[in-house]
Write a protein that holds these residues in place. Sequence first.
Motif, PDB file in Angstrom:
ATOM      1  N   GLN A  11      41.175  40.224  26.823  1.00 26.89           N
ATOM      2  CA  GLN A  11      40.022  41.128  26.798  1.00 26.89           C
ATOM      3  C   GLN A  11      39.456  41.328  28.197  1.00 26.89           C
ATOM      4  N   ALA A  12      39.495  42.565  28.655  1.00 28.99           N
ATOM      5  CA  ALA A  12      38.864  42.950  29.931  1.00 28.99           C
ATOM      6  C   ALA A  12      39.241  42.024  31.092  1.00 28.99           C
ATOM      7  N   ILE A  13      40.541  41.781  31.250  1.00 28.94           N
ATOM      8  CA  ILE A  13      41.009  40.821  32.253  1.00 28.94           C
ATOM      9  C   ILE A  13      40.951  41.406  33.661  1.00 28.94           C
ATOM     10  N   GLU A  14      40.317  40.649  34.546  1.00 29.63           N
ATOM     11  CA  GLU A  14      40.257  41.011  35.976  1.00 29.63           C
ATOM     12  C   GLU A  14      41.014  39.954  36.771  1.00 29.63           C
ATOM     13  N   GLY A  29      40.278  45.051  34.175  1.00 31.02           N
ATOM     14  CA  GLY A  29      39.862  45.295  32.785  1.00 31.02           C
ATOM     15  C   GLY A  29      41.041  45.468  31.836  1.00 31.02           C
ATOM     16  N   GLU A  31      43.523  45.057  28.837  1.00 27.89           N
ATOM     17  CA  GLU A  31      43.348  44.662  27.436  1.00 27.89           C
ATOM     18  C   GLU A  31      44.697  44.691  26.734  1.00 27.89           C
ATOM     19  N   GLY A  65      37.856  37.533  35.661  1.00 26.88           N
ATOM     20  CA  GLY A  65      36.893  38.052  34.693  1.00 26.88           C
ATOM     21  C   GLY A  65      37.611  38.328  33.394  1.00 26.88           C
ATOM     22  N   GLY A  66      36.833  38.418  32.310  1.00 23.25           N
ATOM     23  CA  GLY A  66      37.444  38.679  31.012  1.00 23.25           C
ATOM     24  C   GLY A  66      37.775  37.387  30.286  1.00 23.25           C
ATOM     25  N   GLU A  67      38.437  37.519  29.146  1.00 24.38           N
ATOM     26  CA  GLU A  67      38.688  36.361  28.293  1.00 24.38           C
ATOM     27  C   GLU A  67      40.073  36.452  27.652  1.00 24.38           C
ATOM     28  N   SER A  76      38.576  30.486  28.361  1.00 27.16           N
ATOM     29  CA  SER A  76      38.160  30.423  29.776  1.00 27.16           C
ATOM     30  C   SER A  76      37.338  29.178  30.100  1.00 27.16           C
ATOM     31  N   GLN A 224      45.462  48.369  34.540  1.00 26.06           N
ATOM     32  CA  GLN A 224      45.147  48.374  33.114  1.00 26.06           C
ATOM     33  C   GLN A 224      46.418  48.459  32.281  1.00 26.06           C
TER      34      GLN A 224
END
Length: 235
Positions: A11-14, A29, A31, A65-67, A76, A224
């Motif tokens: 989810q929304a991985i940075e 971000g 997904e 970032g993200g989960e 995380s 993305q």
Amino acid sequence: MAAENPVLYLQAIERNYRQGENLLNILRGAELAVWSGQLVALVAPSGAGKSTLLHIAGLLERPDGGEVYINTQPTSALSEFERTRIRRLEMGFIYQAHHLLPELSAVENVMLPQMIRGLGKTAARTRAAELLSYLGLKERLTHRPAELSGGEQQRVAIARAVANAPRILLADEPTGNLDLRTADRVFEALTQLVRASGLAAVIATHNLELAERMDRQVTLREGQVVELKPGQPHH
């Protein structure tokens, strides 16, 4: 299928890397959700972040970032010990190079991860032999890697990756070192195993023909994950 939860959900991985003065945004971000029994092809040019995405999905690398959710559990905030435990119990990894231990036979290579997990020798041998036979290596159980062809070695590596009955399989160019016919046979074996075991599989590949035969194809564009529809260009 959508009713059940995905086994793997990014989810929304940075993910950023510093290169000298510059900050490289590899994932922005990203997904991706993968369900049980599903084969997802990850097709993208070199440098797009395929390996980074797989490493983050496999809890080998932490995102900026993200989960990452494994069976709906966020990861995380987990300690390295807990992340390692999830990797050992829930995940199987296959690489382009098979990384088999040369001094061990095929069956011993597949027994090893099971015994590390605490399974007895007899039970580990039985499961290893069953898996290898399923993958067409019944006559090769006592052969060492040097006595096996490239395709056979990679099938041993597949058996080893799924020996502990993981829920998730992550493969980085698993047929990259093989000729097309061998790649085809290894892919067939892998597909059968994913379907039979209900694994959620993400397979990074440059082989577009194999990618077309998976349930979904995704690529990475500007950090993305983009779902590819049939007939869409991969770059």
